[in-house]
Design a protein around this motif. Structure first.
Motif, PDB file in Angstrom:
ATOM      1  N   GLY A  74       0.952  -1.778  -0.241  1.00  0.00           N
ATOM      2  CA  GLY A  74      -0.156   0.070  -0.613  1.00  0.00           C
ATOM      3  C   GLY A  74       0.840   1.386   0.325  1.00  0.00           C
ATOM      4  O   GLY A  74      -0.076   2.158   0.734  1.00  0.00           O
ATOM      5  N   ALA A  75       2.078   1.235  -0.940  1.00  0.00           N
ATOM      6  CA  ALA A  75       2.814   2.473  -0.480  1.00  0.00           C
ATOM      7  C   ALA A  75       2.676   2.919  -1.795  1.00  0.00           C
ATOM      8  O   ALA A  75       4.288   2.860  -1.958  1.00  0.00           O
ATOM      9  N   THR A  76       2.017   3.182  -2.349  1.00  0.00           N
ATOM     10  CA  THR A  76       2.094   4.104  -3.997  1.00  0.00           C
ATOM     11  C   THR A  76       2.345   5.570  -3.275  1.00  0.00           C
ATOM     12  O   THR A  76       2.902   6.728  -4.098  1.00  0.00           O
ATOM     13  N   THR A  77       1.447   6.503  -2.461  1.00  0.00           N
ATOM     14  CA  THR A  77       2.116   7.211  -2.335  1.00  0.00           C
ATOM     15  C   THR A  77       2.659   8.177  -0.777  1.00  0.00           C
ATOM     16  O   THR A  77       2.337   6.754   0.778  1.00  0.00           O
ATOM     17  N   GLY A 136       2.053   9.460   2.449  1.00  0.00           N
ATOM     18  CA  GLY A 136       0.668   9.070   2.969  1.00  0.00           C
ATOM     19  C   GLY A 136      -0.192   7.545   3.114  1.00  0.00           C
ATOM     20  O   GLY A 136      -0.128   7.766   4.594  1.00  0.00           O
ATOM     21  N   GLU A 137       0.075   6.882   2.083  1.00  0.00           N
ATOM     22  CA  GLU A 137      -0.025   5.555   1.988  1.00  0.00           C
ATOM     23  C   GLU A 137       0.694   4.851   2.892  1.00  0.00           C
ATOM     24  O   GLU A 137       1.056   3.745   3.873  1.00  0.00           O
ATOM     25  N   TRP A 170       3.108   6.434   5.052  1.00  0.00           N
ATOM     26  CA  TRP A 170       2.748   7.079   6.477  1.00  0.00           C
ATOM     27  C   TRP A 170       1.770   6.343   6.819  1.00  0.00           C
ATOM     28  O   TRP A 170       2.096   5.618   8.283  1.00  0.00           O
ATOM     29  N   ALA A 171       0.177   5.322   6.481  1.00  0.00           N
ATOM     30  CA  ALA A 171      -0.250   4.588   7.470  1.00  0.00           C
ATOM     31  C   ALA A 171      -0.555   3.677   7.434  1.00  0.00           C
ATOM     32  O   ALA A 171      -0.449   2.882   8.313  1.00  0.00           O
ATOM     33  N   SER A 172       1.032   3.118   6.611  1.00  0.00           N
ATOM     34  CA  SER A 172       0.755   1.662   6.674  1.00  0.00           C
ATOM     35  C   SER A 172       1.954   1.509   7.964  1.00  0.00           C
ATOM     36  O   SER A 172       1.867   0.615   8.646  1.00  0.00           O
ATOM     37  N   ASP A 187       2.125  14.156   1.699  1.00  0.00           N
ATOM     38  CA  ASP A 187       1.334  13.413   1.204  1.00  0.00           C
ATOM     39  C   ASP A 187       0.372  12.738  -0.033  1.00  0.00           C
ATOM     40  O   ASP A 187       0.782  11.366  -0.656  1.00  0.00           O
ATOM     41  N   GLU A 188       0.993  13.665  -1.282  1.00  0.00           N
ATOM     42  CA  GLU A 188       0.530  12.898  -2.227  1.00  0.00           C
ATOM     43  C   GLU A 188       1.799  12.504  -2.939  1.00  0.00           C
ATOM     44  O   GLU A 188       1.581  12.524  -4.214  1.00  0.00           O
TER      45      GLU A 188
END
Length: 83
Positions: A28-31, A33-34, A36-38, A64-65
């Motif tokens: 899920g690390a395409t941006t 922000g993603e 960071w969520a992971s 984030d983008e």
């Protein structure tokens, strides 16, 4: 499997219990922000710090983008004070 290298500094390293880790690039690390969520799912103590942190991808400040690709290095930077 290709990974993203994450470097943590200051209080972020303290909360995560490490200064460096790797995350699978496909997690899920395409941006940023993603990513960071992971990262905050793996290290919940980091979640409360989000508003005070800055990030850099491959040595350039990022938001984030911004994209994060396999092989990238992401730095999690604490707030800097001084004059």
């Amino acid at each position: 499997m290709q990974k993203v290298r994450v470097l943590l500094f200051g209080a972020a390293a303290d909360k995560a219990g490490t200064r460096e880790l790797e995350l699978p690039a496909g997690e899920g690390a395409t941006t940023l922000g993603e990513l960071w969520a992971s990262l905050s799912r793996r290290h919940p103590g980091l979640s409360s710090m989000r508003g005070s942190l800055a990030f850099a991808v491959n040595g350039e400040y990022a938001s984030d983008e911004d994209p994060v690709r396999p092989g990238d290095e992401v730095a999690v930077l604490p707030p800097v004070s001084g004059g």
